[in-house]
Each structure stands twice: as structure tokens, then as C-alpha cells.
Write an enzyme that holds these catalytic residues in place. Structure first.
Site, short mmCIF file in Angstrom:
data_model
loop_
_atom_site.label_atom_id
_atom_site.label_comp_id
_atom_site.label_asym_id
_atom_site.label_seq_id
_atom_site.Cartn_x
_atom_site.Cartn_y
_atom_site.Cartn_z
N ASP A 157 10.35 18.39 38.12
CA ASP A 157 10.38 19.67 38.81
C ASP A 157 9.22 19.75 39.78
O ASP A 157 8.06 19.71 39.37
CB ASP A 157 10.28 20.80 37.78
CG ASP A 157 10.69 22.15 38.34
OD1 ASP A 157 10.57 22.34 39.56
OD2 ASP A 157 11.12 23.00 37.55
N HIS A 167 22.61 22.41 41.17
CA HIS A 167 21.46 23.25 41.52
C HIS A 167 20.78 22.74 42.79
O HIS A 167 20.45 23.53 43.69
CB HIS A 167 20.47 23.24 40.35
CG HIS A 167 19.34 24.20 40.51
ND1 HIS A 167 19.46 25.54 40.25
CD2 HIS A 167 18.05 24.02 40.91
CE1 HIS A 167 18.30 26.15 40.47
NE2 HIS A 167 17.44 25.24 40.87
#
Length: 403
Positions: free
Chosen positions: A230, A318
Site C-alpha cells: 500500500d 480497486h
């Protein structure tokens, strides 16, 4: 939970060092949340970071300068731990409230500058070297409107999104403070000092929230609680100037922070087969490589197709829905953290900086409508704040608000 905001030009990343006693907690197996990525080195160009060398001993790190044209909480490399504080101002008259705001901003300026110095007066902050504290102070849109403050025209509350379950007691606020440091001890003490100073000047505490990053080796991307890398992509220096900092004029050295407290269904996501998890995100979990690429920092090709005509990165992934290609190349600077408030309340503190919060709205509209990750996320709190320009050693935050 927008995450794909452009391909970083430099894969180096500041290590989340000096975690000390936090390592025992991190060893429990939780993979923690987002890192700043390569943009940290780009943003540090204004000279906010410094290292003091000592002959014959490991180099001691100096304090990160507090004063400057832009606040160090945005420009300095991301720190391993964060603590956010939100305050309200009691509503009386516009003239009185303006005076109170001046007093609060003056108190916060003095308190945070002192805490960030090489020799903070509080004995609890001494003995372990410089605190390496960075901070930012911002103004909420409701207060700006109420007092007629000079803020960017784009500043405003976010609209409601499908699926939002926001707790009003943990959202919004007239004044937002974000503290960042290498350890929780520093943040606990400085949060106490900032809260005391703001309250004495007339502000009322609204909510607080702590977050953290994992210990991460230099040049590697931290993982979040889902196990995904991330923070792989963040804008480079030129893109930050274009999309993050304000327009030329009074707001040139300010930006807008969008904050979302996102609860993550870690157990539910982990129950998916690995291939399914990769398709939901649009990247391989094991190495962070986009499904359309061969290396972690390859820019995801959201238009690449398989021989059967299906998208290589699924239409509901996503990564695809958060792609800046859908927003004319507009990018956010992400500084997200993990949080853990109990076994049923763990997730991500999404913190992103941008010139115009409408950019976040566009991305979140797409995610709320189609994101395959959506069933595993709950947005539980939200806030927007205009991050004020920095201040000179003889100045105070908010000097541009009254012009």
C-alpha cells in the site's frame, strides 16, 4: 479508499525506523498500512530533513525544522506513527470567534514549534535525542464559512457516499492537528501539550485518533492489514506542485487534507482465494506487481485486455477505479496509516493531500459504485481541512486567513 495516484519516479522510500518498543507489537503478525512511497524524497527538497554526524558514533538525527513556507507535516518524509486531534470553537459572535481562533492558532504554533525543537523543555521529551516531530494544522470548511476566512474556494465538506456509516462524534471539526513522529511516546506527550494549549486558548476537543506504520526496510513498500502493498505509487515532485499544493497567491503553500477512517474486514478478505484477492485489488499480493505489468512500480495499464476481450485488470478492481487516468491525470499525495482499536475495529486511516477535494469525490463516487473491495470496507469517519501555509520563526499559523 483511493490508492492508485500515479507512478512514483523514484522507488526509494524512507524507512520507518526507531520503532523501539513498538516492534513487540508488530511481531504479532499484523501487516500494517500504507507508506508514503517515493514522494517522500521529492518533498524533502525544501531542506526540512537534516542529519547531524558525530565522529566515532552512530549519526544522531537532528530535529526536523518546524518553520518554513510549508508545514513539515506534509513536506517531510512520512513518520512511523501518527496522532490526529480535532477541535471545535464555541459559537458566539463572529468577532469573538475570530479572536479565539487567533489565540488557538498562536498557542498551537508556539507549542508545536517548541516540541519539535532540538531541546524541548518538557523533560518527558528529553533523553532520547530529537523528537523528530512533524505536524500540521488545518481549518475545517464549516469554520471557514462561519467566520468568512480566506481559504481556497474549493474547500468544502464531502458529500455523502453510498455505504457511508460515519460517526459524527469522530468526524469533522473546526481545527484539525496531525502529529507524526518515530514513536508513540513522543506523540502521547505532544498530543497532551497541544490539547492543553488549544483548550486553554478556547478550543473544545472533539475527537482523537492514533495510527501507525510497520517497520519497513528502505526501498520497500509497506503492506496494509489486507496484506497488500500500500503506497506503491505517489506523485513525483512536479506532479505534487501541480495537483497537491495550492494555486499561486495566498494559498500557494497550503493544501487540502481529506481524512477517512476505514474499517477493514480483514478476516473476510483473507478467506478469499489468493487469485480472487489479486483480482479485487488489481495487483499481485506477493510482490505488488499490477496484473498488467512485470514490476511493482509499473503503471497499471487499465486498458490492457486478455485474448477473450476481458480486462487484464478487472473492471471492478480497486486499482482500476482509483486510476488517475479517469481524472485527467490528477493525483493525490497519500499519507495513510493503520489503526487498531480492538479485534473488531481495525483498518486504515486514509489521509490524502490534494489541491481540490472534488478530486477525492470523483474517485470515491466510482469506488462506492463498483469497487470489488467495497464489501470489505466501511467508512466510519471523515474530515476535510485546509492545511495552512507554514510560518516564519516570528510568525504564527493562519496569518493569511484574515486578508
Amino acid at each position: 479508499m483511493p490508492t492508485e495516484q500515479g507512478n512514483a519516479q523514484d522507488s526509494s522510500r524512507p524507512a520507518a525506523t526507531h520503532l523501539g518498543r513498538r516492534r513487540a507489537l508488530l511481531a504479532g503478525g499484523a501487516v500494517l498500512a500504507a507508506g508514503i512511497g517515493a514522494a517522500a524524497d521529492e518533498l524533502a527538497r525544501d531542506g526540512r530533513t537534516a542529519v547531524r554526524a558525530t565522529t566515532g558514533a552512530p549519526p544522531a538525527e537532528a530535529a526536523i525544522p518546524f518553520h518554513g513556507a510549508r508545514q513539515a507535516g506534509v513536506t517531510a518524509p512520512q513518520q512511523p506513527a501518527t496522532h490526529l486531534l480535532s477541535f471545535d470553537l464555541p459559537q458566539t459572535s463572529a468577532a469573538t470567534d475570530r479572536k479565539t481562533l487567533r489565540s488557538v492558532l498562536d498557542a498551537l504554533t508556539r507549542t508545536l514549534a517548541t516540541a519539535a525543537s532540538d531541546a524541548p523543555p518538557d523533560p518527558r521529551l528529553r533523553g532520547g535525542g530529537a523528537t523528530r516531530l512533524t505536524s500540521l494544522v488545518g481549518i475545517g470548511p464549516a469554520l471557514a464559512t462561519r467566520l468568512g476566512l480566506n481559504v481556497p474556494d474549493s474547500l468544502g465538506e464531502l458529500p455523502p457516499f453510498p455505504g457511508d456509516r460515519l460517526d459524527p462524534h469522530r468526524s469533522n471539526g473546526d481545527i484539525l492537528v496531525q502529529l507524526c513522529a518515530a514513536d508513540r511516546w513522543t506523540l502521547t506527550i505532544v498530543a497532551e501539550l497541544a490539547d492543553r494549549a488549544a483548550h486553554a486558548a478556547g478550543a473544545v476537543p472533539r475527537w482523537t485518533q492514533s495510527g501507525f506504520l510497520p517497520h519497513t526496510a528502505p526501498g520497500t513498500t509497506p503492506r496494509n492489514l489486507f496484506g497488500s502493498k500500500d503506497g506503491t505509487a505517489n506523485p513525483d515532485h512536479a506532479a505534487v506542485e501541480k495537483w497537491v499544493w495550492g494555486q499561486p497567491g495566498a494559498h500557494r503553500n497550503g493544501t487540502v487534507l481529506v481524512y477517512r477512517r476505514i474499517r477493514m474486514d480483514v478476516t473476510g478478505f483473507a478467506a478469499l482465494p489468493e487469485g480472487r484477492r489479486d483480482g479485487v485489488i488489481g495487483r499481485r499480493a506477493r510482490d505488488g506487481v499490477p496484473l498488467s505489468g512485470t514490476a511493482e512500480h509499473d503503471e497499471p495499464d487499465i486498458y490492457a485486455k486478455n485474448p477473450d476481450g476481458s480486462y487484464v485488470i478487472p473492471a471492478t478492481a480497486h486499482v482500476r477505479l482509483a486510476s488517475p487516468r479517469f481524472d485527467g491525470g490528477a493525483r493525490m499525495l497519500r499519507r495513510s496509516y493503520s489503526y487498531d482499536d480492538g479485534p473488531t475495529d481495525r483498518g486504515l486511516l486514509f489521509c490524502a493531500f490534494m489541491r481540490d477535494p472534488a478530486q477525492f469525490t470523483r474517485v470515491q463516487d466510482r469506488l462506492a459504485a463498483r469497487d470489488a473491495l467495497g464489501p470489505f470496507l466501511q467508512h466510519r469517519a471523515s474530515a476535510v481541512a485546509y492545511v495552512l501555509p507554514g510560518t516564519a520563526p516570528t510568525g504564527t499559523f493562519g496569518e493569511q486567513l484574515w486578508t
